[in-house]
Write an enzyme that holds these catalytic residues in place. Structure first.
Site, PDB file in Angstrom:
ATOM      1  CD  GLU A 135     -13.603  -2.234   3.252  1.00 23.53           C
ATOM      2  OE1 GLU A 135     -13.290  -3.314   2.702  1.00 23.53           O
ATOM      3  OE2 GLU A 135     -12.779  -1.339   3.504  1.00 23.53           O
ATOM      4  N   GLY A 137      -0.885  -2.021  -6.039  1.00 26.26           N
ATOM      5  CA  GLY A 137      -1.557  -3.157  -5.406  1.00 26.26           C
ATOM      6  C   GLY A 137      -2.876  -2.783  -4.760  1.00 26.26           C
ATOM      7  CG  HIS A 138      -5.827  -0.798  -1.961  1.00 24.58           C
ATOM      8  ND1 HIS A 138      -6.698   0.128  -2.474  1.00 24.58           N
ATOM      9  CD2 HIS A 138      -6.497  -1.449  -0.968  1.00 24.58           C
ATOM     10  CE1 HIS A 138      -7.853   0.047  -1.816  1.00 24.58           C
ATOM     11  NE2 HIS A 138      -7.765  -0.901  -0.897  1.00 24.58           N
ATOM     12  CG  HIS A 196     -10.251  -5.467  -2.328  1.00 23.30           C
ATOM     13  ND1 HIS A 196     -10.286  -4.097  -2.183  1.00 23.30           N
ATOM     14  CD2 HIS A 196     -10.186  -5.984  -1.078  1.00 23.30           C
ATOM     15  CE1 HIS A 196     -10.221  -3.799  -0.890  1.00 23.30           C
ATOM     16  NE2 HIS A 196     -10.157  -4.927  -0.195  1.00 23.30           N
ATOM     17  CG  HIS A 208      -2.064  -0.959   1.173  1.00 20.58           C
ATOM     18  ND1 HIS A 208      -1.958  -2.216   0.662  1.00 20.58           N
ATOM     19  CD2 HIS A 208      -3.361  -0.844   1.586  1.00 20.58           C
ATOM     20  CE1 HIS A 208      -3.119  -2.852   0.769  1.00 20.58           C
ATOM     21  NE2 HIS A 208      -3.988  -2.046   1.318  1.00 20.58           N
ATOM     22  CD  GLU A 264     -11.090  -6.691   3.069  1.00 19.99           C
ATOM     23  OE1 GLU A 264     -10.200  -6.208   2.345  1.00 19.99           O
ATOM     24  OE2 GLU A 264     -11.261  -6.345   4.251  1.00 19.99           O
ATOM     25  CB  CYS A 286      -9.683   1.878   5.120  1.00 23.88           C
ATOM     26  SG  CYS A 286     -10.469   0.268   5.313  1.00 23.88           S
ATOM     27  CB  CYS A 287     -14.390   1.656   7.417  1.00 23.07           C
ATOM     28  SG  CYS A 287     -14.310   0.296   6.231  1.00 23.07           S
TER      29      CYS A 287
END
Ligand SMILES: [Zn+2]
Length: 559
Positions: free
Chosen positions: A233, A102-103, A165, A53, A217, A301-302
């Site tokens: 999510e 990767g994200h 994802h 990340h 996810e 994150c959320c």
């Protein structure tokens, strides 16, 4: 913090932000690299594992820097972000460099940076990141080696279905929509539209949540939308808001706003407690009482994502096009919009989503002709979602039933791409009124969604409702809501949150005194907005209510 300072000036909060920014700036290496995980654990390993990340975090840092600069005019964090972006650009942006993000997230952040710096390098880097997908670089991750997980099966411009994802996907497609807009790239736009249809037509919950599976996810197979096990999510619903806003801006079509609004008021808002300090990571649509919001998460994150969405709500209410002003969401607010011919002050008064009355003050500095686009919500026209994964049994209303008024007199309007368009010469003091009557809609899912067969959901305005144990002591699993049930609305309170609740008398199944047979009794049930559930301790909850006895659970004991 930056978004909050924009609407709520706060010296203490700004001082705290500056204190942190000083620390962040001090941690940046001379070459521009900034990630304390590798600074502390060994710089020789930086940029070796796509899962770590580094560019995802860089993306969020860039977004924060742009937001903070736009609000305060202070450059320190912006300069950090520019140095970091330039470092990444010099390390990576070359042909055949075996790397991808990767994200995803940095793509949309670089576009925000480009819009501020006007430095072509930042837009090119965003596009480079997009073009790295579909070349097999997912292998540089140490786990999760299926290409679908990373949206890496095909180049972005050739993609036509949603995979993997969910949060990664939303950020990727938001970034692709941004680059498509700036470069007028039809290939990106066409791919986005195909992928969007795959999400909305076959893989989205009635709450606007996405990513049903917990193991990745993310997405599983079409129509696989379990309720109690729904992953959904919070960040993925936030991502739907980001992506759909961009799709609307690109196409001028409000059907993207219908999806945005659904995710905003339901799937995303559910991530936040009424007290504002507890968070859901996953947002199920049914519960035995095992789901409770938490103070924080190891992967946090959320909480930060829902906090920035709520504080930046002002970014989603209005839009403009060359020919006029767009009212995209109905939120009490005011703003100033610059058109080519004049500046216009706009003030909106409304209690939406509790009722559909909207009053607008349109105050141009000087008399000018322009078009006022007022979004006609899909739900008003009984279009529960684009693509009809969910439909309603209610009576249809059409756009021609609407009666907008200017200065108290009804006006002629045209209907374009989901907007009522009033085209006239506007002058200071003009007032527009419009009302979208709100009825309780009983919603059914396509039969392909096994989890919702012989079940109905309740929607009023943009809000999805649920039945929770706290209001229904005789159980939420044992009720039956026949198709002809009529619901009434009532003013109600969840803790100190005033809401509109729905009530009806419905049959319920109970064990008889011996526990050997079933008794059906009528009782009153109360349904509350889905985003309000789980604020009063552990409770059973259901969004999709049994319409037939075969989907009822007789045991109604509260956990
Ligand atoms: Zn998250």
């Amino acid at each position: 913090m930056a978004y909050s300072l924009k609407t709520h000036s706060n010296k203490e909060l700004e001082a705290k932000a500056d204190e942190w920014i000083n620390k962040i700036a001090a941690a940046q290496l001379p070459d521009g690299y900034l990630n304390t995980y590798y600074t502390l654990r060994g710089l020789q390993d930086r940029w070796t594992d796509i899962e770590k990340h580094e560019d995802y975090n860089a993306g969020h840092l860039i977004e924060a820097a742009v937001a903070y600069y736009n609000v305060t005019g202070k450059r320190k964090l912006l300069d950090v972000a520019i140095r970091f972006a330039n470092h990444i650009d010099s390390v990576f942006r070359m042909a055949n460099k075996p790397w991808f993000s990767g994200h995803e997230e940095i793509e949309l952040a670089l576009v925000k940076l480009y819009k501020l710096t006007n430095n072509d390098r930042h837009l090119k880097l965003a596009d480079w990141y997009l073009q790295q997908r579909g070349k097999g670089y997912y292998k540089y991750g140490k786990n999760w080696i299926t290409p679908g997980y990373w949206q890496d099966i095909l180049p972005v411009k050739q993609q036509n279905e949603i995979t993997g994802h969910a949060v990664r996907a939303m950020y990727l497609y938001s970034g692709a929509a941004d680059v498509a807009a700036l470069k007028d790239d039809k290939d990106y736009l066409n791919a986005m539209q195909k992928v969007w249809e795959d999400v909305v037509y076959r893989n989205m919950y009635i709450t606007g949540g996405i990513g049903s599976a917990g193991d990745n996810e993310g997405f599983s197979t079409d129509y696989d939308l379990p309720n109690e096990e729904a992953y959904c999510e919070t960040c993925a619903s936030v991502g739907m808001v980001l992506w759909n806003q961009r799709m609307c801006a690109l196409t001028g079509n409000s059907l993207y706003l219908d999806v945005l609004e659904k995710s905003l008021y339901n799937g995303a808002l559910d991530g936040l407690s009424l007290s504002g300090d507890r968070f859901f990571y996953d947002n199920p649509l049914a519960s035995e009482g095992q789901h409770q919001r938490k103070e924080w998460f190891g992967t946090a994150c959320c909480p930060s994502n829902i906090a920035r969405l709520v504080t930046s709500l002002g970014n989603y209410i209005y839009g403009k096009s060359d020919d006029g002003i767009r009212i995209n969401l109905f939120v009490a607010s005011n703003t100033n919009i610059k058109l080519a011919t004049t500046d216009v002050a706009v003030k909106m008064q409304t209690d939406y989503p509790w009722n559909g009355k909207v009053k607008l003050n349109i105050d141009p500095i000087k008399k000018a002709r322009f078009r006022l686009y007022i979004r006609i919500p899909g739900w008003y026209q009984d279009k529960i979602v684009p693509g009809d994964l969910y439909t309603t049994m209610s009576n249809s209303k059409t756009s021609s039933d609407l009666m907008p008024a200017v200065n108290g007199k009804s006006v002629h309007y045209s209907y374009e791409n989901g907007y009522a368009v009033i085209d006239r010469e506007w002058e200071k003091g003009d007032k527009v009124e419009i009302e979208f009557p709100m009825e309780v809609k009983k919603v059914i899912a396509k039969s392909e969604v096994k989890a919702n067969r012989d079940r109905i959901a309740l929607q009023r305005g943009p809000l999805i409702y649920c039945v929770e144990g706290a209001d229904n002591k005789e159980g939420v699993w044992n009720i039956i809501v026949p198709a002809n049930t009529s619901f009434t609305t009532t003013a109600y309170k969840i803790l100190d949150e005033p809401v509109v609740a729905l009530q009806a008398i419905v049959p319920s199944a109970f064990p008889d005194v011996n526990g050997t047979s079933v008794v059906i009794k009528n009782r009153k049930i109360t349904a509350i907005p889905y985003y309000c559930w789980a604020n009063r301790g552990p409770n059973q909850m259901q969004v999709w209510l049994p319409a037939k006895i075969k989907t009822v659970k007789i045991n109604y004991d509260q956990k």
